[in-house]
Scaffold this motif. Structure first.
Motif, mmCIF file in Angstrom:
data_model
loop_
_atom_site.group_PDB
_atom_site.id
_atom_site.type_symbol
_atom_site.label_atom_id
_atom_site.label_comp_id
_atom_site.label_asym_id
_atom_site.label_seq_id
_atom_site.Cartn_x
_atom_site.Cartn_y
_atom_site.Cartn_z
ATOM 1 N N LEU A 61 0.804 -1.220 0.000
ATOM 2 C CA LEU A 61 0.000 0.000 0.000
ATOM 3 C C LEU A 61 0.837 1.270 0.000
ATOM 4 N N SER A 62 1.746 1.422 0.966
ATOM 5 C CA SER A 62 2.540 2.650 1.054
ATOM 6 C C SER A 62 3.761 2.622 0.140
ATOM 7 N N LYS A 63 4.064 1.448 -0.428
ATOM 8 C CA LYS A 63 5.211 1.275 -1.338
ATOM 9 C C LYS A 63 6.532 1.577 -0.626
ATOM 10 N N GLN A 64 6.588 1.260 0.660
ATOM 11 C CA GLN A 64 7.819 1.366 1.425
ATOM 12 C C GLN A 64 8.414 -0.048 1.575
ATOM 13 N N ARG A 65 9.396 -0.199 2.414
ATOM 14 C CA ARG A 65 9.994 -1.527 2.594
ATOM 15 C C ARG A 65 9.024 -2.438 3.358
ATOM 16 N N GLU A 66 8.899 -3.631 2.892
ATOM 17 C CA GLU A 66 7.998 -4.604 3.503
ATOM 18 C C GLU A 66 8.493 -5.022 4.891
ATOM 19 N N VAL A 67 7.571 -5.147 5.852
ATOM 20 C CA VAL A 67 7.865 -5.663 7.191
ATOM 21 C C VAL A 67 7.083 -6.956 7.374
ATOM 22 N N SER A 68 7.764 -7.971 7.872
ATOM 23 C CA SER A 68 7.121 -9.281 7.995
ATOM 24 C C SER A 68 7.415 -9.906 9.347
ATOM 25 N N ASN A 69 6.823 -11.060 9.565
ATOM 26 C CA ASN A 69 7.047 -11.861 10.770
ATOM 27 C C ASN A 69 7.659 -13.180 10.297
ATOM 28 N N PHE A 70 8.966 -13.317 10.542
ATOM 29 C CA PHE A 70 9.724 -14.341 9.826
ATOM 30 C C PHE A 70 10.839 -14.901 10.704
ATOM 31 N N GLY A 71 11.264 -16.121 10.426
ATOM 32 C CA GLY A 71 12.453 -16.673 11.069
ATOM 33 C C GLY A 71 12.139 -17.626 12.200
ATOM 34 N N GLU A 72 13.194 -18.154 12.788
ATOM 35 C CA GLU A 72 13.089 -19.131 13.860
ATOM 36 C C GLU A 72 13.029 -18.446 15.227
ATOM 37 N N GLU A 73 12.484 -19.182 16.192
ATOM 38 C CA GLU A 73 12.300 -18.621 17.528
ATOM 39 C C GLU A 73 13.630 -18.335 18.213
ATOM 40 N N TYR A 74 14.536 -19.318 18.233
ATOM 41 C CA TYR A 74 15.806 -19.153 18.939
ATOM 42 C C TYR A 74 16.973 -19.311 17.968
ATOM 43 N N GLY A 75 18.080 -18.691 18.333
ATOM 44 C CA GLY A 75 19.305 -18.875 17.572
ATOM 45 C C GLY A 75 19.287 -18.257 16.198
ATOM 46 N N SER A 76 18.519 -17.170 16.006
ATOM 47 C CA SER A 76 18.463 -16.529 14.702
ATOM 48 C C SER A 76 19.838 -15.978 14.321
ATOM 49 N N ILE A 77 20.216 -16.210 13.085
ATOM 50 C CA ILE A 77 21.469 -15.637 12.574
ATOM 51 C C ILE A 77 21.192 -14.711 11.396
ATOM 52 N N LEU A 125 10.704 1.927 11.515
ATOM 53 C CA LEU A 125 9.418 1.235 11.447
ATOM 54 C C LEU A 125 8.304 2.280 11.464
ATOM 55 N N ILE A 126 7.366 2.189 10.521
ATOM 56 C CA ILE A 126 6.315 3.203 10.398
ATOM 57 C C ILE A 126 4.950 2.539 10.202
ATOM 58 N N SER A 127 3.907 3.353 10.380
ATOM 59 C CA SER A 127 2.554 2.918 10.077
ATOM 60 C C SER A 127 1.696 4.162 9.876
ATOM 61 N N SER A 128 0.524 3.987 9.268
ATOM 62 C CA SER A 128 -0.383 5.111 9.023
ATOM 63 C C SER A 128 -1.778 4.581 8.763
ATOM 64 N N ASP A 129 -2.789 5.273 9.307
ATOM 65 C CA ASP A 129 -4.165 4.844 9.052
ATOM 66 C C ASP A 129 -4.618 5.191 7.634
ATOM 67 N N VAL A 148 1.912 -1.932 8.237
ATOM 68 C CA VAL A 148 3.167 -1.565 8.890
ATOM 69 C C VAL A 148 4.290 -1.770 7.876
ATOM 70 N N ALA A 149 5.219 -0.811 7.817
ATOM 71 C CA ALA A 149 6.306 -0.891 6.834
ATOM 72 C C ALA A 149 7.557 -0.228 7.407
ATOM 73 N N CYS A 150 8.605 -0.200 6.608
ATOM 74 C CA CYS A 150 9.824 0.542 6.942
ATOM 75 C C CYS A 150 9.992 1.678 5.936
ATOM 76 N N LYS A 151 10.254 2.853 6.449
ATOM 77 C CA LYS A 151 10.284 4.046 5.605
ATOM 78 C C LYS A 151 11.508 4.059 4.695
ATOM 79 N N VAL A 152 11.243 4.305 3.400
ATOM 80 C CA VAL A 152 12.329 4.447 2.420
ATOM 81 C C VAL A 152 12.646 5.918 2.218
ATOM 82 N N ASP A 153 11.576 6.754 2.105
ATOM 83 C CA ASP A 153 11.784 8.186 1.867
ATOM 84 C C ASP A 153 11.218 8.977 3.025
#
Length: 267
Positions: free
Chosen positions: A188-204, A236-240, A254-259
């Motif tokens: 929607l905002s065309k910024q960097r995508e934010v996700s919920n990803f990866g393993e619980e412990y020992g993330s590298i 980290l950003i967001s907007s209604d 929710v996204a990460c701001k590029v500009d």
């Protein structure tokens, strides 16, 4: 209320008893009919006055009961307000530590950072699980503060998080990390995508790392904090302004701001 009902019942019983005694007296002595009539009239008048007094007493009792209930509600509301002020004051002094379970609330919209179990599916997406901002609080809005990728959290458990330190945020419901990357853009905002990803412990994965930016030496509960994605330096950003029933199922993106066009980054 039980006492008043009992009092009314006893009063009616007493009146009926007097009338019954009067009737028996009239039947036994038929020569004194005028006097009996006079006595009956006197009893009826007394009964009427007593009924009026009882009704007035009930009305007064009801008003007193309502006043007591109103006073009780006001006292409870004042007590609750005082407890909330005391709690907020205590939270302001409480430091966020490694291992703390927290919720992150977006300052402008008052919505909570939330993981999901549905994935991005827009063109050029990562296909990873979405992160959104929601009104309700549940397991998806609870995050555990973890050390940066590659570091065991048991070694720093209960240590206060300082301004400028790098952390990870592990979602309690999904057991995945708050994540971003340089490449896929948000739908929607065309910024960097934010996700919920990866393993619980020992993330590298370094893309699970976030820099804590506060106004104090340490990160305190209830005080504003900015999270910046460590590898890309994007906040980290967001907007209604950004919600869509097709791409985010009607939730706030929710996204990460590029500009510099989207500045609502405080959470």
């Amino acid at each position: 209320m039980i006492t008043r009902r009992r009092g009314t019942f006893m009063f009616i019983a007493a009146v009926l008893s007097i009338l019954l005694s009067s009737s028996l007296s009239s039947a036994q002595d038929g020569h004194d009919a005028p006097a009996d009539v006079s006595e009956a009239q006197g009893l009826n008048s007394s009964s009427g006055n007593s009924t009026v007094n009882a009704t007035e007493a009930q009305r007064i009792a009801k008003e007193q009961d309502a006043a007591e209930r109103r006073k009780f509600r006001e006292e409870m509301a004042a007590r609750k307000e005082a407890e909330e002020r005391e709690r907020d004051l205590a939270l302001c002094k409480l430091q966020v530590t490694y291992g703390s379970v927290i919720q992150l609330q977006h300052v402008p919209t008052k919505r909570f950072l939330s993981a999901t179990n549905f994935k991005y599916f827009h063109p050029s997406s990562s296909g990873q699980h979405q992160v959104i901002a929601v009104d309700q609080q549940d397991g998806y809005t609870h995050w555990r503060v973890m050390p940066r990728s590659g570091q065991r959290w048991e070694l720093v458990k209960d240590v206060p998080v300082k301004n400028g330190e790098v952390i990870r945020l592990l979602n309690l419901r999904t057991s995945r990390n708050l994540h971003s990357h340089d490449g896929p853009i948000s739908p929607l905002s065309k910024q960097r995508e934010v996700s919920n990803f990866g393993e619980e412990y020992g993330s590298i994965d370094s893309n699970d790392n976030w820099v804590v930016k506060t106004q104090d030496e340490f990160w305190y509960m209830t005080k504003p904090v900015e999270l910046k994605h460590a590898p890309t330096k994007s906040p980290l950003i967001s907007s209604d302004d950004f919600d869509n029933k097709n791409y985010t199922f009607g939730f706030q993106e929710v996204a990460c701001k590029v500009d510099q066009r989207h500045a609502s980054s405080s959470i």
